[in-house]
Design a protein around this motif. Structure first.
Motif, PDB file in Angstrom:
ATOM      1  N   HIS A  91     -20.604   8.139  10.808  1.00  0.00           N
ATOM      2  CA  HIS A  91     -21.205   7.601   9.581  1.00  0.00           C
ATOM      3  C   HIS A  91     -20.065   7.338   8.588  1.00  0.00           C
ATOM      4  O   HIS A  91     -19.460   8.281   8.061  1.00  0.00           O
ATOM      5  CB  HIS A  91     -22.204   8.603   8.997  1.00  0.00           C
ATOM      6  N   THR A  92     -19.771   6.074   8.344  1.00  0.00           N
ATOM      7  CA  THR A  92     -18.654   5.699   7.483  1.00  0.00           C
ATOM      8  C   THR A  92     -19.165   4.838   6.330  1.00  0.00           C
ATOM      9  O   THR A  92     -20.265   4.278   6.404  1.00  0.00           O
ATOM     10  CB  THR A  92     -17.585   4.910   8.262  1.00  0.00           C
ATOM     11  N   PRO A  93     -18.364   4.693   5.260  1.00  0.00           N
ATOM     12  CA  PRO A  93     -18.778   3.818   4.156  1.00  0.00           C
ATOM     13  C   PRO A  93     -19.000   2.361   4.589  1.00  0.00           C
ATOM     14  O   PRO A  93     -19.708   1.618   3.903  1.00  0.00           O
ATOM     15  CB  PRO A  93     -17.603   3.925   3.182  1.00  0.00           C
ATOM     16  N   GLU A  94     -18.427   1.941   5.715  1.00  0.00           N
ATOM     17  CA  GLU A  94     -18.620   0.573   6.207  1.00  0.00           C
ATOM     18  C   GLU A  94     -19.872   0.446   7.080  1.00  0.00           C
ATOM     19  O   GLU A  94     -20.260  -0.651   7.439  1.00  0.00           O
ATOM     20  CB  GLU A  94     -17.396   0.123   7.021  1.00  0.00           C
ATOM     21  N   GLY A  95     -20.471   1.572   7.446  1.00  0.00           N
ATOM     22  CA  GLY A  95     -21.626   1.546   8.334  1.00  0.00           C
ATOM     23  C   GLY A  95     -21.448   2.533   9.473  1.00  0.00           C
ATOM     24  O   GLY A  95     -20.426   3.228   9.573  1.00  0.00           O
ATOM     25  N   ASN A  96     -22.426   2.597  10.340  1.00  0.00           N
ATOM     26  CA  ASN A  96     -22.404   3.549  11.457  1.00  0.00           C
ATOM     27  C   ASN A  96     -21.737   2.945  12.685  1.00  0.00           C
ATOM     28  O   ASN A  96     -22.058   1.828  13.102  1.00  0.00           O
ATOM     29  CB  ASN A  96     -23.831   3.967  11.828  1.00  0.00           C
ATOM     30  N   ILE A  97     -20.818   3.710  13.252  1.00  0.00           N
ATOM     31  CA  ILE A  97     -20.173   3.354  14.520  1.00  0.00           C
ATOM     32  C   ILE A  97     -20.756   4.281  15.582  1.00  0.00           C
ATOM     33  O   ILE A  97     -20.785   5.499  15.398  1.00  0.00           O
ATOM     34  CB  ILE A  97     -18.645   3.568  14.460  1.00  0.00           C
ATOM     35  N   VAL A  98     -21.193   3.734  16.711  1.00  0.00           N
ATOM     36  CA  VAL A  98     -21.741   4.554  17.797  1.00  0.00           C
ATOM     37  C   VAL A  98     -20.850   4.441  19.027  1.00  0.00           C
ATOM     38  O   VAL A  98     -20.520   3.329  19.468  1.00  0.00           O
ATOM     39  CB  VAL A  98     -23.181   4.125  18.151  1.00  0.00           C
ATOM     40  N   HIS A  99     -20.446   5.589  19.537  1.00  0.00           N
ATOM     41  CA  HIS A  99     -19.722   5.677  20.813  1.00  0.00           C
ATOM     42  C   HIS A  99     -20.677   6.329  21.810  1.00  0.00           C
ATOM     43  O   HIS A  99     -21.098   7.469  21.616  1.00  0.00           O
ATOM     44  CB  HIS A  99     -18.457   6.512  20.637  1.00  0.00           C
ATOM     45  N   THR A 100     -21.015   5.631  22.890  1.00  0.00           N
ATOM     46  CA  THR A 100     -22.057   6.125  23.804  1.00  0.00           C
ATOM     47  C   THR A 100     -21.602   7.254  24.709  1.00  0.00           C
ATOM     48  O   THR A 100     -22.432   7.983  25.252  1.00  0.00           O
ATOM     49  CB  THR A 100     -22.568   4.997  24.709  1.00  0.00           C
ATOM     50  N   GLY A 101     -20.281   7.430  24.903  1.00  0.00           N
ATOM     51  CA  GLY A 101     -19.838   8.281  26.000  1.00  0.00           C
ATOM     52  C   GLY A 101     -20.275   7.646  27.318  1.00  0.00           C
ATOM     53  O   GLY A 101     -20.690   6.489  27.376  1.00  0.00           O
ATOM     54  N   ASP A 102     -20.165   8.400  28.419  1.00  0.00           N
ATOM     55  CA  ASP A 102     -20.664   7.915  29.719  1.00  0.00           C
ATOM     56  C   ASP A 102     -22.151   8.246  29.810  1.00  0.00           C
ATOM     57  O   ASP A 102     -22.565   9.350  29.463  1.00  0.00           O
ATOM     58  CB  ASP A 102     -19.918   8.608  30.866  1.00  0.00           C
ATOM     59  N   PHE A 103     -22.945   7.304  30.313  1.00  0.00           N
ATOM     60  CA  PHE A 103     -24.387   7.552  30.296  1.00  0.00           C
ATOM     61  C   PHE A 103     -25.118   6.734  31.349  1.00  0.00           C
ATOM     62  O   PHE A 103     -24.631   5.734  31.864  1.00  0.00           O
ATOM     63  CB  PHE A 103     -24.967   7.183  28.916  1.00  0.00           C
ATOM     64  N   LYS A 104     -26.315   7.210  31.664  1.00  0.00           N
ATOM     65  CA  LYS A 104     -27.353   6.430  32.320  1.00  0.00           C
ATOM     66  C   LYS A 104     -28.681   6.950  31.781  1.00  0.00           C
ATOM     67  O   LYS A 104     -28.708   7.982  31.082  1.00  0.00           O
ATOM     68  CB  LYS A 104     -27.293   6.573  33.841  1.00  0.00           C
ATOM     69  N   PHE A 105     -29.755   6.247  32.043  1.00  0.00           N
ATOM     70  CA  PHE A 105     -31.065   6.723  31.602  1.00  0.00           C
ATOM     71  C   PHE A 105     -31.788   7.301  32.813  1.00  0.00           C
ATOM     72  O   PHE A 105     -32.434   6.590  33.569  1.00  0.00           O
ATOM     73  CB  PHE A 105     -31.864   5.584  30.952  1.00  0.00           C
ATOM     74  N   ASP A 106     -31.616   8.620  33.015  1.00  0.00           N
ATOM     75  CA  ASP A 106     -32.274   9.331  34.114  1.00  0.00           C
ATOM     76  C   ASP A 106     -33.531   9.978  33.542  1.00  0.00           C
ATOM     77  O   ASP A 106     -33.454  10.923  32.755  1.00  0.00           O
ATOM     78  CB  ASP A 106     -31.321  10.398  34.683  1.00  0.00           C
ATOM     79  N   LEU A 107     -34.686   9.455  33.934  1.00  0.00           N
ATOM     80  CA  LEU A 107     -35.948   9.943  33.365  1.00  0.00           C
ATOM     81  C   LEU A 107     -36.433  11.225  34.028  1.00  0.00           C
ATOM     82  O   LEU A 107     -37.375  11.863  33.550  1.00  0.00           O
ATOM     83  CB  LEU A 107     -37.022   8.854  33.461  1.00  0.00           C
ATOM     84  N   THR A 108     -35.797  11.615  35.150  1.00  0.00           N
ATOM     85  CA  THR A 108     -36.137  12.883  35.815  1.00  0.00           C
ATOM     86  C   THR A 108     -34.861  13.664  36.114  1.00  0.00           C
ATOM     87  O   THR A 108     -34.523  13.918  37.270  1.00  0.00           O
ATOM     88  CB  THR A 108     -36.920  12.632  37.124  1.00  0.00           C
ATOM     89  N   PRO A 109     -34.114  14.051  35.073  1.00  0.00           N
ATOM     90  CA  PRO A 109     -32.833  14.734  35.319  1.00  0.00           C
ATOM     91  C   PRO A 109     -33.032  16.095  35.973  1.00  0.00           C
ATOM     92  O   PRO A 109     -33.990  16.810  35.668  1.00  0.00           O
ATOM     93  CB  PRO A 109     -32.234  14.880  33.912  1.00  0.00           C
ATOM     94  N   VAL A 110     -32.115  16.433  36.872  1.00  0.00           N
ATOM     95  CA  VAL A 110     -32.199  17.697  37.605  1.00  0.00           C
ATOM     96  C   VAL A 110     -32.136  18.885  36.658  1.00  0.00           C
ATOM     97  O   VAL A 110     -32.823  19.891  36.849  1.00  0.00           O
ATOM     98  CB  VAL A 110     -31.062  17.769  38.653  1.00  0.00           C
TER      99      VAL A 110
END
Length: 554
Positions: free
Chosen positions: A152-171
């Motif tokens: 959250h910066t005065p210029e706006g929000n920067i988002v860094h996702t990291g490594d990801f996938k959308f696992d809807l049934t994670p172990v």
């Protein structure tokens, strides 16, 4: 610095146009935050080099601005460079509980844990660093406790996702914070920094639970011992292997230093559940019937010194591969490792083992931890960024990720495909890329701690390709006159017995080079010998061996 003079800057010191060595920087005024500090393994062209880490020259020059290093997760390409970084720059490290456990292993090995500052965070943490506030959201990946980061910066929000996938049934039941991501997007994102590893692959990434079913089927159908290899850090896969071991009434032995260390961290911190009765020492394997044993080991990528490679040549004193044993590769070869993996598979077949290997789509023994195209588009849709910076991939991956972004609404021309060192500056909510900072590779020798420069690598390359010629001359230290004839010794250049005339001519060139000297100018003589002999050898052989003059003054 007044507020109106401050610029929000985003750049990478590693991880772009490459897989590995991830390191990214967010800078605003006098506040600088680092995301990840990874390593990557060297290829065969970098002789004697084990590890490549980012060049942190810029960070050393601006150490007074550094507020912290935030780590998204515990894979080597995100934490492997941390011990080397901390030996140059002291700053606090922020990471989740499991990730900190893996970092502590490294810092303890490098004997710098005691003087390092480690701060545990989670997806609910909020941090303040001058003009930059930081919050987090949980993501799914192939390792526990993964985070995306919001700056959250005065210029706006920067988002860094990291490594990801959308696992809807994670172990491990660590679900992606989809609602939180949507809320972040509603608040407005000036720039999204998102990984691109699987930008070439259509569809959605399969769930890790799919692998568990295939592992169980393979275990029930297996003969003899089961030897299964996967990434040690894939704790979710380890848990599924433990579950299959229990269902088939077998005992479990761990093989390979990283497997033993990481599973210990995971057990101690509650990320994997292995009953005490199930675990056995590798030395006990030979005392049990083969059909009662599972060996979980490292080496799924064909690493020559890893446990599976040693097993494939029967070079392990505790565990032997017997005819009809079942060997399972529960990981797909990373591009570039196929040849090494094939060699191990061949060796295992020669030992009489049944081997389950090959692409994940055939064996079902692996799914990626990185999002496919539909995962990437979902992240972009949730975040709705004004600007987009694809990272964590080679150029074609970054390019295809840009096309995906434009498909879901990112304005054409608002995506920055950058290189390591390129700086994206944002001021008054407008982004541009016009400048660079120093960025490159730092090589770590396999001795462990020594960083190797380009000159050393160049010498190794010359030695490996052209060989060397050692020339020994004895001179009078008073007047520089030659006392003995030169003696030339070849190693890896020419075989002396077959090249007596060439060596004799080299010695003659050495005489003609140093005899005109009127004093014992050893450095001058060495330079002259290198130049004249080098020119002569190139004329005669078209080769440029390393020439090492040794001048003894008596």
């Amino acid at each position: 610095m007044s507020e109106k003079d401050k610029t929000l800057s985003i750049f990478a010191l590693g991880g772009i146009n490459e897989i590995g060595k991830n390191m990214y920087v967010i800078e605003y005024g006098d506040d600088l935050l680092i995301v990840d500090c990874g390593a990557k393994f060297a290829d065969e062209s970098l002789l004697g080099i084990d590890l490549i880490i980012p060049d942190v020259t810029y960070l050393q020059q601006n150490e007074h601005k550094i507020r912290g290093l935030i780590v998204t997760h515990g894979h080597e390409d995100h934490i492997g460079g941390i011990p080397y970084f901390l030996k140059k720059i002291q700053c606090p490290i922020y990471a989740t509980r499991f990730t900190l456990g893996l970092i502590e292993l490294k810092l303890r090995e490098h004997k710098i844990l005691r003087e390092s500052t480690l701060v545990e965070i989670n997806s609910k943490s909020k941090l303040e660093f001058g003009d930059i506030n930081v919050s987090f959201f949980r993501t799914s990946h192939s390792i526990p406790d993964c985070l995306g980061i919001v700056f959250h910066t005065p210029e706006g929000n920067i988002v860094h996702t990291g490594d990801f996938k959308f696992d809807l049934t994670p172990v491990n039941d660590q679900y992606s914070d989809i609602h939180k991501m949507a809320k972040i997007g509603e608040q407005g994102v000036i720039a999204l920094i998102s990984e691109s590893t699987n930008a070439e692959r259509p569809g959605l990434t399969p769930s890790e639970k799919v692998v568990g079913t295939h592992i169980e089927d393979a275990f029930f159908n297996a003969t003899g011992k089961i030897i299964i290899s996967t990434f040690a850090s894939n704790v979710n896969r380890v848990q599924q292997i433990v579950n299959a071991t229990m269902k088939t009434n077998r005992r479990l032995a761990l093989l390979g230093r990283s497997m033993v260390n990481i599973v210990k961290v995971a057990r101690d911190r509650g990320y994997v559940d292995i009953p005490d009765w199930m675990l056995i020492d590798a030395r006990e394997v030979r005392n049990l019937p083969p059909e009662k044993v599972v060996v979980l080991c490292t080496g799924s990528q064909g690493e020559p010194l890893a446990a599976l490679s040693r097993l494939s040549t029967n070079n392990n004193r505790d565990v032997k591969v017997l005819p009809n044993d079942t060997v399972i590769f529960a990981a797909s070869p990373i591009p570039g490792n196929e040849k090494s993996v094939s060699k191990i598979v061949d060796n295992l077949f020669q030992l009489g083992a049944k081997v389950i290997y090959g692409s994940a789509s055939i064996t079902g023994m692996h799914v990626s931890g990185h999002g496919y195209q539909e995962d990437l588009k979902l992240m972009l849709t949730l975040m709705k960024p004004k600007y987009f910076i694809p990272i964590h991939g080679e150029y074609r991956m970054l390019h295809l990720h840009r096309l995906l972004a434009e498909e879901v609404g990112v304005e054409e021309g608002h995506t920055f495909i950058i290189r390591n060192g390129d700086v994206v500056d944002i001021k008054n909510q407008e982004a541009r890329q016009t400048r660079k900072i120093p960025a490159g590779d730092t090589y770590v020798d396999n001795v462990g701690d020594d960083e190797i420069g380009d000159i050393v690598l160049r010498d190794r390359k010359v030695l490996s390709e052209e060989g060397m010629l050692v020339i020994v001359v004895t001179i009078n230290k008073q007047d520089g006159n030659r006392i003995s004839d030169p003696d030339s010794i070849s190693r890896g250049f020419v075989y002396a017995r077959n090249s007596e005339e060439l060596i004799a001519n080299v010695n003659e060139v050495v005489k003609q080079t140093i005899d005109p000297f009127k004093e014992a100018n050893i450095m001058g003589m060495k330079r002259a010998i290198k130049k004249e002999v080098g020119n002569f050898l190139f004329e005669q052989t078209k080769k440029k061996p390393m020439i090492l003059p040794i001048i003894i003054a008596v």
